[in-house]
Design a protein around this motif. Structure first.
Motif, PDB file in Angstrom:
ATOM      1  N   CYS A 296       0.831  -1.209   0.000  1.00  0.00           N
ATOM      2  CA  CYS A 296       0.000   0.000   0.000  1.00  0.00           C
ATOM      3  C   CYS A 296       0.862   1.255   0.000  1.00  0.00           C
ATOM      4  O   CYS A 296       0.535   2.250  -0.654  1.00  0.00           O
ATOM      5  CB  CYS A 296      -0.930  -0.011   1.214  1.00  0.00           C
ATOM      6  N   CYS A 297       1.968   1.217   0.740  1.00  0.00           N
ATOM      7  CA  CYS A 297       2.894   2.350   0.755  1.00  0.00           C
ATOM      8  C   CYS A 297       3.562   2.523  -0.612  1.00  0.00           C
ATOM      9  O   CYS A 297       3.722   3.638  -1.109  1.00  0.00           O
ATOM     10  CB  CYS A 297       3.935   2.134   1.844  1.00  0.00           C
ATOM     11  N   ASP A 298       3.922   1.400  -1.227  1.00  0.00           N
ATOM     12  CA  ASP A 298       4.666   1.445  -2.487  1.00  0.00           C
ATOM     13  C   ASP A 298       3.798   1.920  -3.652  1.00  0.00           C
ATOM     14  O   ASP A 298       4.329   2.309  -4.687  1.00  0.00           O
ATOM     15  CB  ASP A 298       5.250   0.064  -2.800  1.00  0.00           C
ATOM     16  N   ILE A 299       2.486   1.882  -3.499  1.00  0.00           N
ATOM     17  CA  ILE A 299       1.619   2.469  -4.527  1.00  0.00           C
ATOM     18  C   ILE A 299       1.987   3.933  -4.732  1.00  0.00           C
ATOM     19  O   ILE A 299       2.094   4.420  -5.865  1.00  0.00           O
ATOM     20  CB  ILE A 299       0.130   2.342  -4.120  1.00  0.00           C
ATOM     21  N   THR A 300       2.198   4.641  -3.629  1.00  0.00           N
ATOM     22  CA  THR A 300       2.567   6.055  -3.716  1.00  0.00           C
ATOM     23  C   THR A 300       3.978   6.215  -4.266  1.00  0.00           C
ATOM     24  O   THR A 300       4.229   7.058  -5.134  1.00  0.00           O
ATOM     25  CB  THR A 300       2.473   6.716  -2.336  1.00  0.00           C
ATOM     26  N   ALA A 301       4.915   5.402  -3.763  1.00  0.00           N
ATOM     27  CA  ALA A 301       6.303   5.500  -4.237  1.00  0.00           C
ATOM     28  C   ALA A 301       6.391   5.227  -5.731  1.00  0.00           C
ATOM     29  O   ALA A 301       7.089   5.935  -6.469  1.00  0.00           O
ATOM     30  CB  ALA A 301       7.184   4.523  -3.461  1.00  0.00           C
ATOM     31  N   LEU A 362      -1.941  10.857   2.799  1.00  0.00           N
ATOM     32  CA  LEU A 362      -3.357  11.165   2.575  1.00  0.00           C
ATOM     33  C   LEU A 362      -3.550  12.623   2.171  1.00  0.00           C
ATOM     34  O   LEU A 362      -4.356  12.929   1.280  1.00  0.00           O
ATOM     35  CB  LEU A 362      -4.163  10.860   3.840  1.00  0.00           C
ATOM     36  N   VAL A 363      -2.809  13.521   2.805  1.00  0.00           N
ATOM     37  CA  VAL A 363      -2.921  14.942   2.446  1.00  0.00           C
ATOM     38  C   VAL A 363      -2.554  15.140   0.976  1.00  0.00           C
ATOM     39  O   VAL A 363      -3.264  15.831   0.222  1.00  0.00           O
ATOM     40  CB  VAL A 363      -2.006  15.795   3.351  1.00  0.00           C
ATOM     41  N   GLY A 364      -1.450  14.516   0.558  1.00  0.00           N
ATOM     42  CA  GLY A 364      -1.027  14.654  -0.836  1.00  0.00           C
ATOM     43  C   GLY A 364      -2.029  14.094  -1.817  1.00  0.00           C
ATOM     44  O   GLY A 364      -2.369  14.739  -2.824  1.00  0.00           O
ATOM     45  N   TRP A 365      -2.516  12.887  -1.541  1.00  0.00           N
ATOM     46  CA  TRP A 365      -3.470  12.270  -2.465  1.00  0.00           C
ATOM     47  C   TRP A 365      -4.795  13.025  -2.514  1.00  0.00           C
ATOM     48  O   TRP A 365      -5.420  13.130  -3.575  1.00  0.00           O
ATOM     49  CB  TRP A 365      -3.716  10.816  -2.063  1.00  0.00           C
ATOM     50  N   GLY A 443      -6.093   7.323 -11.408  1.00  0.00           N
ATOM     51  CA  GLY A 443      -4.825   7.193 -10.698  1.00  0.00           C
ATOM     52  C   GLY A 443      -4.863   7.781  -9.306  1.00  0.00           C
ATOM     53  O   GLY A 443      -4.434   7.144  -8.327  1.00  0.00           O
ATOM     54  N   PHE A 444      -5.398   8.988  -9.171  1.00  0.00           N
ATOM     55  CA  PHE A 444      -5.424   9.641  -7.863  1.00  0.00           C
ATOM     56  C   PHE A 444      -6.405   8.954  -6.912  1.00  0.00           C
ATOM     57  O   PHE A 444      -6.139   8.857  -5.711  1.00  0.00           O
ATOM     58  CB  PHE A 444      -5.783  11.122  -8.029  1.00  0.00           C
ATOM     59  N   THR A 445      -7.512   8.469  -7.435  1.00  0.00           N
ATOM     60  CA  THR A 445      -8.467   7.746  -6.584  1.00  0.00           C
ATOM     61  C   THR A 445      -7.861   6.445  -6.079  1.00  0.00           C
ATOM     62  O   THR A 445      -8.002   6.090  -4.900  1.00  0.00           O
ATOM     63  CB  THR A 445      -9.758   7.450  -7.360  1.00  0.00           C
ATOM     64  N   THR A 446      -7.173   5.737  -6.968  1.00  0.00           N
ATOM     65  CA  THR A 446      -6.537   4.476  -6.581  1.00  0.00           C
ATOM     66  C   THR A 446      -5.494   4.697  -5.498  1.00  0.00           C
ATOM     67  O   THR A 446      -5.436   3.954  -4.502  1.00  0.00           O
ATOM     68  CB  THR A 446      -5.885   3.813  -7.801  1.00  0.00           C
ATOM     69  N   GLY A 447      -4.664   5.717  -5.666  1.00  0.00           N
ATOM     70  CA  GLY A 447      -3.652   6.016  -4.659  1.00  0.00           C
ATOM     71  C   GLY A 447      -4.265   6.339  -3.307  1.00  0.00           C
ATOM     72  O   GLY A 447      -3.776   5.889  -2.258  1.00  0.00           O
ATOM     73  N   LEU A 448      -5.350   7.090  -3.313  1.00  0.00           N
ATOM     74  CA  LEU A 448      -6.035   7.454  -2.067  1.00  0.00           C
ATOM     75  C   LEU A 448      -6.620   6.228  -1.376  1.00  0.00           C
ATOM     76  O   LEU A 448      -6.467   6.055  -0.157  1.00  0.00           O
ATOM     77  CB  LEU A 448      -7.126   8.483  -2.372  1.00  0.00           C
ATOM     78  N   VAL A 449      -7.254   5.351  -2.143  1.00  0.00           N
ATOM     79  CA  VAL A 449      -7.884   4.157  -1.569  1.00  0.00           C
ATOM     80  C   VAL A 449      -6.830   3.231  -0.945  1.00  0.00           C
ATOM     81  O   VAL A 449      -7.016   2.730   0.175  1.00  0.00           O
ATOM     82  CB  VAL A 449      -8.696   3.403  -2.646  1.00  0.00           C
ATOM     83  N   PHE A 450      -5.731   2.999  -1.638  1.00  0.00           N
ATOM     84  CA  PHE A 450      -4.704   2.101  -1.101  1.00  0.00           C
ATOM     85  C   PHE A 450      -4.002   2.705   0.114  1.00  0.00           C
ATOM     86  O   PHE A 450      -3.558   1.969   1.010  1.00  0.00           O
ATOM     87  CB  PHE A 450      -3.688   1.746  -2.184  1.00  0.00           C
ATOM     88  N   MET A 455      -3.441   2.294   6.136  1.00  0.00           N
ATOM     89  CA  MET A 455      -3.704   2.729   7.511  1.00  0.00           C
ATOM     90  C   MET A 455      -4.430   1.637   8.292  1.00  0.00           C
ATOM     91  O   MET A 455      -4.063   1.313   9.431  1.00  0.00           O
ATOM     92  CB  MET A 455      -4.530   4.012   7.493  1.00  0.00           C
ATOM     93  N   VAL A 456      -5.462   1.046   7.678  1.00  0.00           N
ATOM     94  CA  VAL A 456      -6.242  -0.008   8.339  1.00  0.00           C
ATOM     95  C   VAL A 456      -5.351  -1.212   8.658  1.00  0.00           C
ATOM     96  O   VAL A 456      -5.406  -1.773   9.763  1.00  0.00           O
ATOM     97  CB  VAL A 456      -7.428  -0.434   7.455  1.00  0.00           C
ATOM     98  N   LEU A 457      -4.506  -1.611   7.717  1.00  0.00           N
ATOM     99  CA  LEU A 457      -3.650  -2.784   7.906  1.00  0.00           C
ATOM    100  C   LEU A 457      -2.608  -2.550   9.000  1.00  0.00           C
ATOM    101  O   LEU A 457      -2.318  -3.462   9.795  1.00  0.00           O
ATOM    102  CB  LEU A 457      -2.955  -3.149   6.596  1.00  0.00           C
ATOM    103  N   VAL A 458      -2.017  -1.362   9.052  1.00  0.00           N
ATOM    104  CA  VAL A 458      -1.018  -1.067  10.080  1.00  0.00           C
ATOM    105  C   VAL A 458      -1.654  -1.102  11.470  1.00  0.00           C
ATOM    106  O   VAL A 458      -1.096  -1.690  12.413  1.00  0.00           O
ATOM    107  CB  VAL A 458      -0.346   0.302   9.819  1.00  0.00           C
TER     108      VAL A 458
END
Length: 496
Positions: A296-301, A362-365, A443-450, A455-458
């Motif tokens: 989930c983190c690597d989606i953003t990276a 989350l702020v960025g997405w 793309g932006f919606t996908t990044g936000l959802v993941f 957050m939920v998984l952590v």
């Protein structure tokens, strides 16, 4: 009973046999802080630069296609125009790299774990091949040729990042590993950082020797990779128990291995932790839980590395200036990664720092998703995403490493996290649809959802570790002192 991993009792721990017969078990090490600091510095000055530069060049070779695309975006002589790429051709070129890369990660690390091929030959040799293939990207005459080369690059790169993280896991204790993973990942971030500067400089080579500027980008960076593979072959250390004498003297090697055993349990080949069946390792819940957090983190990276030059171009900068404007985004990622992981290592606590990073993501997405009209605000969103993403990656890697025991668990766990975690590139490569530019709603919606899922998984993972630790403590409280001592030698407490 709490679900914890059984390890060998300390009195049964045996170090690998050495010719000088000076081996001692971990629990009888003499207290010598000055020697321990010197040995730590010796590992830091040899292992981390070699693994870090290796990963930097791999990350550079993997992501330079984004800079190559931005150099001539919209031009008939650019990457897409010169090779006659279809509308989704760039996305396919990104995906084709990761198919063999993901599939070969675990087998490659298991081969490395057998120690039948010295790490320096396995890692350095594949790095040289990768550099040659990187140059071929700049020499190909067709889109099909580019796809074939990138598929081979994914095949030969498979063992390198997972192997490097495995080597770091094998050389550092749980407490030491976190900041070393940060150094390692920051070398990787330096790859695209300098790639933007190199792409800006190479723009002046347009037409030299009959090659476009984007071709020179691939050729020069490929040559750099081949050149750096030589010192990797010459100076990359073996595993701790077989470390070369120029790196660790016999008594130093014994002390380092003993410290690692005291921290992690018996991780030398043949230990009880390594007798577990491979299928049990493959279904270990810890590996999959932390890997999903990493994914989930690597989606953003992956989104930042693959599409930030394109997005910056669409914010109004020319392709060459966009290369330079991407550099501060990577720079703040490097700085935040150092600072956050140092603090997490100092406090020996990881969860709040990962959650804080996710909040920045989350702020960025959200800014990207609502599409704030001002270009400066959207540029700021990339900084939030960078600050939030890049500290998480080394912390998650060290978190998983600290909760695993045995070489087989570490080999599979590190490979699975890097391999499956990089499947995020499959997602990011296909959700930024060219026809949706510049809003990129998908793309932006996908990044936000993941990011929300991360957050939920952590939170779930931290809660699960706390519950299992409490069960363990409840069992210990009912034991006698002798039973408790024996229990502590057989089971370990999960770290948060």
């Amino acid at each position: 009973m709490a679900e914890v991993l059984k390890v060998v009792p300390q009195e049964d721990l045996k170090l690998a046999e050495k010719s000088d017969g000076s081996l001692r078990s971990a629990h009888v090490l003499e207290h010598d802080p000055a020697l321990d600091r010197r040995l730590l510095w010796k590992r830091d000055l040899v292992l981390i630069p070699i693994m870090g530069v290796l990963y930097m060049l791999l990350f550079l070779d993997r992501t330079n296609i984004a800079n190559a695309r931005a150099l001539g975006i919209g031009s008939p002589t650019g990457l897409e125009g010169a090779l006659g790429m279809p509308t989704n051709g760039y996305n396919i070129a990104l995906v084709i790299f990761y198919i063999p890369f993901v599939l070969a990660e675990i087998p490659a690390n298991l081969i490395l774990n057998t120690n039948k091929v010295a790490p320096r030959y396995l890692l350095g040799g594949q790095m040289a091949l990768l550099g040659v293939l990187g140059m071929c990207q700049g020499l190909t005459k067709s889109y099909g040729g580019l796809l074939a080369v990138r598929f081979l690059m994914g095949t030969f790169e498979a063992s390198l990042p997972a192997g490097a993280t495995y080597m770091i896991s094998m050389y550092y204790t749980k407490r030491e590993a976190a900041i070393r993973f940060s150094w390692f990942f920051n070398f990787a971030l330096a790859g695209p950082f300098f790639s933007g500067l190199l792409a800006f400089a190479i723009n002046n080579l347009e037409g030299v020797g009959g090659y476009q500027g984007w071709r020179w980008l691939f050729i020069i960076e490929g040559l750099m990779t081949v050149a750096i593979s030589i010192p990797v072959v010459l100076f990359c250390p073996n595993f701790p128990q077989d470390a070369q004498k120029w790196f660790l003297k016999p008594e130093e090697r014994n002390r380092v291995v003993a410290q690692l055993e005291a921290s992690r349990g018996a991780e030398t080949k043949g230990s009880a932790a390594d007798s577990v069946s491979i299928w049990k390792v493959l279904i270990d819940w810890r590996i999959h839980l932390f890997t999903m957090c990493f994914f989930c983190c690597d989606i953003t990276a992956a989104s930042i590395s693959a599409f930030s030059p394109t997005i910056l171009t669409e914010l109004g900068w020319t392709s060459t200036i966009a290369q330079l404007m991407a550099m501060p985004v990577w720079a703040v990622g490097i700085i935040s990664s150092f600072g956050v992981t140092w603090l997490a290592s100092r406090l020996n606590f990881r969860t709040p720092f990962v959650i804080g990073g996710i909040c920045c993501q989350l702020v960025g997405w959200i800014i990207m998703r609502v599409y704030v009209p001002q270009a400066g605000v959207r540029y700021l969103a990339l900084f939030f995403m960078s600050i939030g993403t890049f500290p998480q990656m080394p912390i998650l890697m060290a978190w998983l490493s600290a909760n695993l025991r045995g070489r087989k668990h570490l080999a599979v766990g590190m490979a699975w996290m890097v391999g499956f975690g990089n499947c995020a590139n499959f997602v990011s490569s296909n959700v930024f649809i060219k026809t949706e530019a510049p809003r990129y709603v998908t793309g932006f919606t996908t990044g936000l959802v993941f990011t929300i899922l991360g957050m939920v998984l952590v939170v779930f993972g931290c809660t699960l570790l706390v519950v299992k630790n409490k069960k363990r403590e409840a069992i210990r409280s009912q034991m006698t002192d002798g039973e408790r001592e024996a229990h502590d030698e057989l089971y370990f407490k999960f770290v948060l």
